[in-house]
Design an enzyme around this catalytic site. Structure first.
Site, short mmCIF file in Angstrom:
data_model
loop_
_atom_site.label_atom_id
_atom_site.label_comp_id
_atom_site.label_asym_id
_atom_site.label_seq_id
_atom_site.Cartn_x
_atom_site.Cartn_y
_atom_site.Cartn_z
N GLY A 43 -2.05 1.55 0.64
CA GLY A 43 -3.19 2.17 -0.04
C GLY A 43 -3.11 1.89 -1.53
N GLN A 48 -4.86 3.08 -10.19
CA GLN A 48 -3.64 2.26 -10.24
C GLN A 48 -3.89 0.85 -10.74
OE1 GLN A 48 -2.55 3.52 -6.03
NE2 GLN A 48 -0.54 3.27 -6.97
N CYS A 91 4.93 4.91 -3.72
CA CYS A 91 3.72 4.65 -4.48
C CYS A 91 3.91 3.35 -5.24
CB CYS A 91 3.49 5.81 -5.46
SG CYS A 91 2.00 5.62 -6.46
N LEU A 92 2.88 2.49 -5.22
CA LEU A 92 3.01 1.19 -5.88
C LEU A 92 3.17 1.33 -7.40
CD1 LEU A 92 0.48 -0.98 -3.84
CD2 LEU A 92 2.98 -0.86 -3.63
N HIS A 133 -2.66 11.36 -0.54
CA HIS A 133 -1.96 10.72 -1.67
C HIS A 133 -2.97 9.99 -2.57
CE1 HIS A 133 1.62 8.32 -3.30
NE2 HIS A 133 0.58 7.62 -3.71
N GLU A 134 -3.88 9.23 -1.95
CA GLU A 134 -4.84 8.45 -2.74
C GLU A 134 -5.88 9.34 -3.41
OE1 GLU A 134 -3.97 5.53 -3.37
OE2 GLU A 134 -2.56 5.25 -1.72
N HIS A 137 -4.56 10.64 -6.57
CA HIS A 137 -4.61 9.66 -7.67
C HIS A 137 -5.91 9.80 -8.45
CE1 HIS A 137 -1.09 7.12 -7.62
NE2 HIS A 137 -1.19 6.86 -6.34
#
Ligand code: ZN
Length: 191
Positions: A43, A48, A91-92, A133-134, A137
């Site tokens: 994701g 991000q 997380c990226l 999670h997204e 963000h």
């Protein structure tokens, strides 16, 4: 386009609703999927990649050749949450940091797709976790904010390393100051 790392101010930005789904947005979404696969993620939120839009992409397989599994969530809203479950997250924007996070077990989410159609999903397991999670963000909330206190303490040295590395890049002029990064975010908000 590149994935920004903590503590880039985009990760603390409350993103604004997308107003127009045009060719430029389609292109952005395509680039986000490419970046996500390149970095082995499942994701990726617009925050991000330093875009202040309420939008994220998801492919739970993480495989670029599984196009049929790609999902785009535009202006998502979580309408219902049920139960609690703990699971490992990464997380990226925090490479190599993994920690257990408590999330709602089941959710109902509503969003628009790239064609501008509204859809509603009832999700559990990984899909539920990834969407929560997204969605976080998009509000500038990070998974490190949701760690149990002892877990947060355990991972604090690594979080401090991310901060130090980011500040060093700024000090060396490789990255703009927080102030100019914030101005850029403001400039990019959907009008
Ligand atoms: Zn993330």
């Amino acid at each position: 386009m590149e994935i920004v790392l903590y503590p880039h101010p985009a990760l603390r930005w409350k993103s604004r609703p997308v107003k127009e789904i045009d060719a430029a947005l389609h292109k952005t979404v395509g680039e986000m999927f490419d970046l996500m696969y390149e970095h082995k993620g499942i994701g990726l939120a617009a925050n991000q990649v330093a875009l202040p839009y309420r939008l994220f992409v998801l492919n739970l397989t993480g495989e670029a050749d599984q196009k049929q599994e790609e999902m785009v969530f535009i202006n998502p809203e979580i309408l219902k949450r049920k139960g609690t479950v703990e699971g490992e997250e990464g997380c990226l924007s925090f490479p190599k940091l993994y920690a257990p996070v408590k999330r709602a077990a089941e959710i109902v989410v509503e969003a628009f797709d790239l064609e501008g159609n509204v859809f509603e999903y009832e999700l559990d397991d990984l899909a539920s976790r990834a969407v929560q999670h997204e969605c976080d963000h998009l509000d500038g909330v990070l998974f490190i904010d949701r760690l149990a206190e002892a877990v947060r303490r355990e991972h604090q040295p690594m979080i401090a390393d991310f901060e130090a590395a980011f500040r060093k890049r700024q000090a060396e002029g490789e990255l703009p100051s927080d102030e100019s990064l914030k101005q850029e975010l403001k400039r990019r908000e959907p009008k």
